[in-house]
Motif scaffolding. Structure first.
Motif, PDB file in Angstrom:
ATOM      1  N   UNK A   1      35.292  58.331  10.890  1.00 47.05           N
ATOM      2  CA  UNK A   1      33.983  57.773  11.218  1.00 47.05           C
ATOM      3  C   UNK A   1      32.855  58.685  10.724  1.00 47.05           C
ATOM      4  N   UNK A   2      33.007  59.993  10.956  1.00 49.01           N
ATOM      5  CA  UNK A   2      31.993  60.946  10.482  1.00 49.01           C
ATOM      6  C   UNK A   2      31.826  60.845   8.972  1.00 49.01           C
ATOM      7  N   UNK A   3      32.943  60.752   8.262  1.00 48.37           N
ATOM      8  CA  UNK A   3      32.886  60.670   6.802  1.00 48.37           C
ATOM      9  C   UNK A   3      32.222  59.377   6.344  1.00 48.37           C
ATOM     10  N   UNK A   4      32.536  58.275   6.998  1.00 44.36           N
ATOM     11  CA  UNK A   4      31.935  56.996   6.609  1.00 44.36           C
ATOM     12  C   UNK A   4      30.430  56.970   6.875  1.00 44.36           C
ATOM     13  N   UNK A   5      30.033  57.523   7.991  1.00 44.19           N
ATOM     14  CA  UNK A   5      28.599  57.570   8.305  1.00 44.19           C
ATOM     15  C   UNK A   5      27.875  58.440   7.279  1.00 44.19           C
ATOM     16  N   UNK A   6      28.442  59.593   6.977  1.00 45.87           N
ATOM     17  CA  UNK A   6      27.839  60.469   5.975  1.00 45.87           C
ATOM     18  C   UNK A   6      27.803  59.784   4.607  1.00 45.87           C
ATOM     19  N   UNK A   7      28.885  59.093   4.264  1.00 45.51           N
ATOM     20  CA  UNK A   7      28.929  58.389   2.981  1.00 45.51           C
ATOM     21  C   UNK A   7      27.888  57.274   2.930  1.00 45.51           C
ATOM     22  N   UNK A   8      27.744  56.527   4.013  1.00 38.73           N
ATOM     23  CA  UNK A   8      26.737  55.458   4.048  1.00 38.73           C
ATOM     24  C   UNK A   8      25.345  56.046   3.847  1.00 38.73           C
ATOM     25  N   UNK A   9      25.072  57.106   4.547  1.00 37.22           N
ATOM     26  CA  UNK A   9      23.768  57.761   4.423  1.00 37.22           C
ATOM     27  C   UNK A   9      23.558  58.257   2.989  1.00 37.22           C
ATOM     28  N   UNK A  10      24.611  58.782   2.392  1.00 36.65           N
ATOM     29  CA  UNK A  10      24.540  59.282   1.016  1.00 36.65           C
ATOM     30  C   UNK A  10      24.351  58.140   0.026  1.00 36.65           C
ATOM     31  N   UNK A  11      25.059  57.046   0.230  1.00 33.21           N
ATOM     32  CA  UNK A  11      24.958  55.882  -0.655  1.00 33.21           C
ATOM     33  C   UNK A  11      23.537  55.321  -0.641  1.00 33.21           C
ATOM     34  N   UNK A  12      22.929  55.302   0.515  1.00 33.73           N
ATOM     35  CA  UNK A  12      21.569  54.765   0.630  1.00 33.73           C
ATOM     36  C   UNK A  12      20.551  55.701  -0.023  1.00 33.73           C
ATOM     37  N   UNK A  13      20.816  57.006   0.003  1.00 32.52           N
ATOM     38  CA  UNK A  13      19.908  58.015  -0.563  1.00 32.52           C
ATOM     39  C   UNK A  13      18.521  57.925   0.087  1.00 32.52           C
ATOM     40  N   UNK A  14      18.503  58.259   1.358  1.00 34.71           N
ATOM     41  CA  UNK A  14      17.266  58.154   2.137  1.00 34.71           C
ATOM     42  C   UNK A  14      16.210  59.156   1.694  1.00 34.71           C
ATOM     43  N   UNK A  15      14.981  58.708   1.712  1.00 37.70           N
ATOM     44  CA  UNK A  15      13.838  59.595   1.475  1.00 37.70           C
ATOM     45  C   UNK A  15      13.541  60.333   2.784  1.00 37.70           C
ATOM     46  N   UNK A  16      12.727  61.368   2.737  1.00 37.03           N
ATOM     47  CA  UNK A  16      12.380  62.070   3.983  1.00 37.03           C
ATOM     48  C   UNK A  16      11.756  61.143   5.031  1.00 37.03           C
ATOM     49  N   UNK A  17      10.939  60.201   4.624  1.00 40.95           N
ATOM     50  CA  UNK A  17      10.341  59.249   5.579  1.00 40.95           C
ATOM     51  C   UNK A  17      11.398  58.336   6.182  1.00 40.95           C
ATOM     52  N   UNK A  18      12.315  57.884   5.354  1.00 43.60           N
ATOM     53  CA  UNK A  18      13.385  56.992   5.833  1.00 43.60           C
ATOM     54  C   UNK A  18      14.352  57.738   6.747  1.00 43.60           C
ATOM     55  N   UNK A  19      14.514  59.044   6.514  1.00 45.16           N
ATOM     56  CA  UNK A  19      15.403  59.870   7.346  1.00 45.16           C
ATOM     57  C   UNK A  19      15.047  59.767   8.825  1.00 45.16           C
ATOM     58  N   UNK A  20      13.778  59.590   9.118  1.00 46.29           N
ATOM     59  CA  UNK A  20      13.311  59.514  10.511  1.00 46.29           C
ATOM     60  C   UNK A  20      13.868  58.277  11.220  1.00 46.29           C
TER      61      UNK A  20
END
Length: 166
Positions: free
Chosen positions: A49-68
């Motif tokens: 689960x940790x890996x999938x969540x990290x991968x999803x976040x990585x795939x999306x490539x969030x900007x600093x504003x989106x990170x919030x």
């Protein structure tokens, strides 16, 4: 004499072969009937689960504003995964169904719970998705397990959010 011995030996082998085969088949069928061994521990499931969540976040490539906006999404995903695992454990402890109506009722209850959980994740994702670019949005469905195809009446899914339950 030698021929008699060889003939007797061959006869014994022919007679013993089905018995030997039955003995070799028996342990494997006994293995199939024994309870399944859980190959994934809770720690393994958590790591996946940790890996999938990290991968999803990585795939999306969030900007600093989106990170919030990400913590609410991650929290919802983790809550849904926890609830899914709890339902699986509950099903394992449940008594055997008495008849097909019990089975149908359990399926209905499980689908209703999954629907509630999916709504929770959807609600948590809405603010983030609004802030994403079209390119970022395009990456999410396939990663979650959604697909649309010609001739399909609606999107189908094998969403990994409920993997613990399957």
């Amino acid at each position: 004499m030698k021929r008699t011995f060889i003939a007797a030996l061959m006869g014994a082998l022919i007679i013993a072969a089905p018995v030997a085969k039955a003995q070799s088949v028996e342990p494997s069928s006994a293995t199939q009937e024994s309870p399944a061994i859980e190959l994934n521990s809770a720690e393994d499931a958590q790591a996946v689960l940790d890996a999938r969540i990290l991968a999803l976040k990585t795939v999306i490539a969030l900007t600093p504003e989106q990170q919030k906006l990400w913590p609410a999404v991650e929290s919802a995903i983790r809550d849904v995964a926890r609830l899914s695992a709890a339902r699986r454990a509950e099903r394992a402890r449940a008594p055997a169904p008495g008849n097909f109506l019990d089975i149908l009722e359990r399926i209905a209850d499980a689908e209703a719970a999954r629907a509630r959980d999916l709504k929770t994740v959807t609600q948590a994702m809405k603010p983030l998705v609004v802030a994403l670019t079209p390119e970022q949005q395009r990456r999410i469905p396939a990663f979650l397990g959604l697909r649309e195809g010609a001739g399909l009446p609606q999107p189908t899914a094998e969403i990994w959010l409920f993997e613990e339950e399957n």
